[in-house]
Design a protein around this motif. Structure first.
Motif, PDB file in Angstrom:
ATOM      1  N   GLY A 133      24.774   9.913  35.962  1.00 47.91           N
ATOM      2  CA  GLY A 133      24.257   8.940  36.915  1.00 47.91           C
ATOM      3  C   GLY A 133      24.883   7.569  36.816  1.00 47.91           C
ATOM      4  N   LEU A 134      25.678   7.325  35.789  1.00 48.59           N
ATOM      5  CA  LEU A 134      26.302   6.014  35.623  1.00 48.59           C
ATOM      6  C   LEU A 134      27.441   5.839  36.623  1.00 48.59           C
ATOM      7  CD1 LEU A 134      26.524   5.642  31.734  1.00 48.59           C
ATOM      8  CD2 LEU A 134      24.921   4.503  33.283  1.00 48.59           C
ATOM      9  N   THR A 135      27.476   4.702  37.266  1.00 46.58           N
ATOM     10  CA  THR A 135      28.568   4.418  38.197  1.00 46.58           C
ATOM     11  C   THR A 135      29.774   3.870  37.432  1.00 46.58           C
ATOM     12  OG1 THR A 135      27.898   2.124  38.596  1.00 46.58           O
ATOM     13  CG2 THR A 135      26.862   3.841  39.949  1.00 46.58           C
ATOM     14  N   ALA A 136      30.924   3.905  38.093  1.00 44.55           N
ATOM     15  CA  ALA A 136      32.134   3.347  37.478  1.00 44.55           C
ATOM     16  C   ALA A 136      31.959   1.860  37.211  1.00 44.55           C
ATOM     17  CB  ALA A 136      33.333   3.590  38.383  1.00 44.55           C
ATOM     18  N   GLY A 137      31.262   1.165  38.128  1.00 43.97           N
ATOM     19  CA  GLY A 137      31.041  -0.261  37.939  1.00 43.97           C
ATOM     20  C   GLY A 137      30.187  -0.562  36.722  1.00 43.97           C
ATOM     21  N   GLN A 138      29.163   0.234  36.510  1.00 48.68           N
ATOM     22  CA  GLN A 138      28.311   0.040  35.333  1.00 48.68           C
ATOM     23  C   GLN A 138      29.091   0.277  34.046  1.00 48.68           C
ATOM     24  OE1 GLN A 138      25.253   2.866  36.423  1.00 48.68           O
ATOM     25  NE2 GLN A 138      23.784   1.232  36.883  1.00 48.68           N
ATOM     26  N   GLN A 139      29.927   1.290  34.039  1.00 50.94           N
ATOM     27  CA  GLN A 139      30.703   1.591  32.838  1.00 50.94           C
ATOM     28  C   GLN A 139      31.729   0.490  32.558  1.00 50.94           C
ATOM     29  OE1 GLN A 139      31.918   5.875  32.503  1.00 50.94           O
ATOM     30  NE2 GLN A 139      30.775   6.084  34.423  1.00 50.94           N
ATOM     31  N   LEU A 140      32.399   0.008  33.600  1.00 47.42           N
ATOM     32  CA  LEU A 140      33.351  -1.085  33.407  1.00 47.42           C
ATOM     33  C   LEU A 140      32.641  -2.354  32.959  1.00 47.42           C
ATOM     34  CD1 LEU A 140      35.737  -0.560  36.462  1.00 47.42           C
ATOM     35  CD2 LEU A 140      36.255  -0.163  34.045  1.00 47.42           C
ATOM     36  N   ARG A 141      31.451  -2.609  33.513  1.00 43.24           N
ATOM     37  CA  ARG A 141      30.674  -3.766  33.086  1.00 43.24           C
ATOM     38  C   ARG A 141      30.293  -3.649  31.617  1.00 43.24           C
ATOM     39  NH1 ARG A 141      25.188  -3.978  33.142  1.00 43.24           N
ATOM     40  NH2 ARG A 141      24.898  -2.679  34.989  1.00 43.24           N
ATOM     41  N   GLY A 142      29.916  -2.449  31.192  1.00 43.24           N
ATOM     42  CA  GLY A 142      29.563  -2.251  29.797  1.00 43.24           C
ATOM     43  C   GLY A 142      30.730  -2.520  28.860  1.00 43.24           C
ATOM     44  N   ILE A 143      31.907  -2.039  29.223  1.00 40.64           N
ATOM     45  CA  ILE A 143      33.091  -2.252  28.375  1.00 40.64           C
ATOM     46  C   ILE A 143      33.439  -3.737  28.310  1.00 40.64           C
ATOM     47  CG2 ILE A 143      35.563  -1.816  28.154  1.00 40.64           C
ATOM     48  CD1 ILE A 143      35.032   0.941  29.433  1.00 40.64           C
ATOM     49  N   ALA A 144      33.484  -4.387  29.487  1.00 41.93           N
ATOM     50  CA  ALA A 144      33.797  -5.820  29.512  1.00 41.93           C
ATOM     51  C   ALA A 144      32.726  -6.624  28.786  1.00 41.93           C
ATOM     52  CB  ALA A 144      33.926  -6.298  30.959  1.00 41.93           C
ATOM     53  N   GLY A 145      31.466  -6.258  29.015  1.00 38.93           N
ATOM     54  CA  GLY A 145      30.378  -6.967  28.354  1.00 38.93           C
ATOM     55  C   GLY A 145      30.405  -6.804  26.855  1.00 38.93           C
ATOM     56  N   CYS A 146      30.794  -5.623  26.398  1.00 35.18           N
ATOM     57  CA  CYS A 146      30.916  -5.384  24.956  1.00 35.18           C
ATOM     58  C   CYS A 146      31.926  -6.337  24.335  1.00 35.18           C
ATOM     59  CB  CYS A 146      31.331  -3.928  24.718  1.00 35.18           C
ATOM     60  SG  CYS A 146      31.612  -3.512  22.986  1.00 35.18           S
ATOM     61  N   GLY A 147      33.103  -6.445  24.953  1.00 29.65           N
ATOM     62  CA  GLY A 147      34.126  -7.342  24.427  1.00 29.65           C
ATOM     63  C   GLY A 147      33.695  -8.795  24.451  1.00 29.65           C
ATOM     64  N   LEU A 148      33.093  -9.222  25.571  1.00 29.10           N
ATOM     65  CA  LEU A 148      32.673 -10.615  25.695  1.00 29.10           C
ATOM     66  C   LEU A 148      31.542 -10.954  24.734  1.00 29.10           C
ATOM     67  CD1 LEU A 148      32.777 -10.914  29.584  1.00 29.10           C
ATOM     68  CD2 LEU A 148      34.291 -12.082  27.958  1.00 29.10           C
ATOM     69  N   TYR A 149      30.599 -10.040  24.594  1.00 27.82           N
ATOM     70  CA  TYR A 149      29.471 -10.293  23.696  1.00 27.82           C
ATOM     71  C   TYR A 149      29.935 -10.431  22.246  1.00 27.82           C
ATOM     72  CZ  TYR A 149      25.365  -9.453  20.831  1.00 27.82           C
ATOM     73  OH  TYR A 149      24.394  -9.565  19.870  1.00 27.82           O
ATOM     74  N   LEU A 150      30.771  -9.510  21.792  1.00 33.17           N
ATOM     75  CA  LEU A 150      31.264  -9.575  20.414  1.00 33.17           C
ATOM     76  C   LEU A 150      32.099 -10.830  20.196  1.00 33.17           C
ATOM     77  CD1 LEU A 150      32.199  -5.819  19.901  1.00 33.17           C
ATOM     78  CD2 LEU A 150      30.313  -7.054  18.822  1.00 33.17           C
ATOM     79  N   MET A 151      32.878 -11.220  21.198  1.00 32.19           N
ATOM     80  CA  MET A 151      33.651 -12.462  21.095  1.00 32.19           C
ATOM     81  C   MET A 151      32.729 -13.662  20.917  1.00 32.19           C
ATOM     82  SD  MET A 151      35.981 -14.327  23.999  1.00 32.19           S
ATOM     83  CE  MET A 151      34.487 -14.830  24.865  1.00 32.19           C
ATOM     84  N   LEU A 152      31.660 -13.729  21.706  1.00 32.80           N
ATOM     85  CA  LEU A 152      30.730 -14.848  21.602  1.00 32.80           C
ATOM     86  C   LEU A 152      30.065 -14.903  20.231  1.00 32.80           C
ATOM     87  CD1 LEU A 152      29.045 -14.713  25.124  1.00 32.80           C
ATOM     88  CD2 LEU A 152      30.597 -16.473  24.273  1.00 32.80           C
ATOM     89  N   MET A 153      29.705 -13.741  19.689  1.00 35.76           N
ATOM     90  CA  MET A 153      29.066 -13.721  18.374  1.00 35.76           C
ATOM     91  C   MET A 153      30.035 -14.187  17.281  1.00 35.76           C
ATOM     92  SD  MET A 153      25.896 -12.912  18.742  1.00 35.76           S
ATOM     93  CE  MET A 153      26.052 -13.938  20.219  1.00 35.76           C
TER      94      MET A 153
END
Length: 242
Positions: A133-153
């Motif tokens: 049920g996951l869309t391509a947009g949700q998956q790309l958002r998750g990958i980008a968000g993962c990188g950005l979140y870890l960078m911020l931490m």
């Protein structure tokens, strides 16, 4: 002194210190391993099941390696007269600190993006049809968000270490904040925990949002926490003796 040579020097420092490379390797290994384990034990029938967040559950332990990387990148200058030597080579302390943070941010972002992509891939294999049920947009958002979140931490930890002049001090604040306050205090404190840096930033890893923060507004809240730590660290770098 131009900024580029200073940034190059910071890159060389990180590349030659095994502890820093080890932290980045640990970030990738721990995050992907825990994501694979979480995915293999999850099914769509679990209450509150979120396939996207399940795929990125390994970020919870992996972020400890990210903050360790940010803290160690700054603290490696604090012993043996390293900071005094750095300020002698780069008299403009602001340039040195900006280069340090840039090196930390770029490397963590790159490793975080790779970690996010691999975590999602291994989780998809483990969860099977549960992720259909996951869309391509949700998956790309998750990958980008993962990188950005870890960078911020990581940058958050670097700024706090610069302020406290101690990696141990920074970790002793951030590790309980990320592992105890958010998860133990949790919902018992009303809506306040939603605005803690980890909870806010990890909203981007959810397929659906239940609180008042959206994926990018959550990351913006985490970015504000990070900006505050960086500003405090910059004050410490400029005002205190080496």
């Amino acid at each position: 002194m131009a900024f580029t040579p200073v940034l190059h020097a910071e890159w060389l420092k990180i590349r030659t210190l095994r502890s820093l490379i080890g932290a980045l390797v640990a970030l990738f290994a721990v995050s992907t391993a825990f994501s694979a384990i979480a995915a293999s034990g999850s099914t769509s029938s679990d209450p509150g099941f979120d396939p996207l967040f399940t795929a990125f559950l390994g970020i919870a332990p992996g972020q400890i390696a990210a903050i360790a990387f940010g803290a160690l990148a700054v603290s490696c200058e604090l012993s043996g007269g390293g900071l005094r030597l750095a300020f002698t080579a780069v008299p403009r302390r602001g340039s040195w600190f900006a280069a340090k943070l840039t090196a930390v941010a770029v490397l963590t972002l790159l490793v975080g993006l790779v970690t996010g992509a691999v975590s999602l891939a291994v989780a998809r294999a483990g969860m099977g049809s549960a992720v259909d049920g996951l869309t391509a947009g949700q998956q790309l958002r998750g990958i980008a968000g993962c990188g950005l979140y870890l960078m911020l931490m990581a940058v958050f930890a670097a700024g706090l270490t610069a302020l406290l002049r101690s990696a141990v001090g920074a970790l002793s604040i951030l590790v309980p904040l990320l592992l105890v306050v958010s998860f133990v205090v949790g919902d018992s404190a009303g809506g306040l925990p939603e605005y803690l840096p980890d909870r806010a930033g990890q909203v981007v890893l959810h397929a659906q949002q239940d609180g008042s923060l959206g994926p990018w507004t959550g990351l913006a809240v985490s970015a504000l926490w990070t900006a505050a730590a960086v500003a405090a660290g910059a004050w410490g770098v400029r005002r205190r003796d080496a």
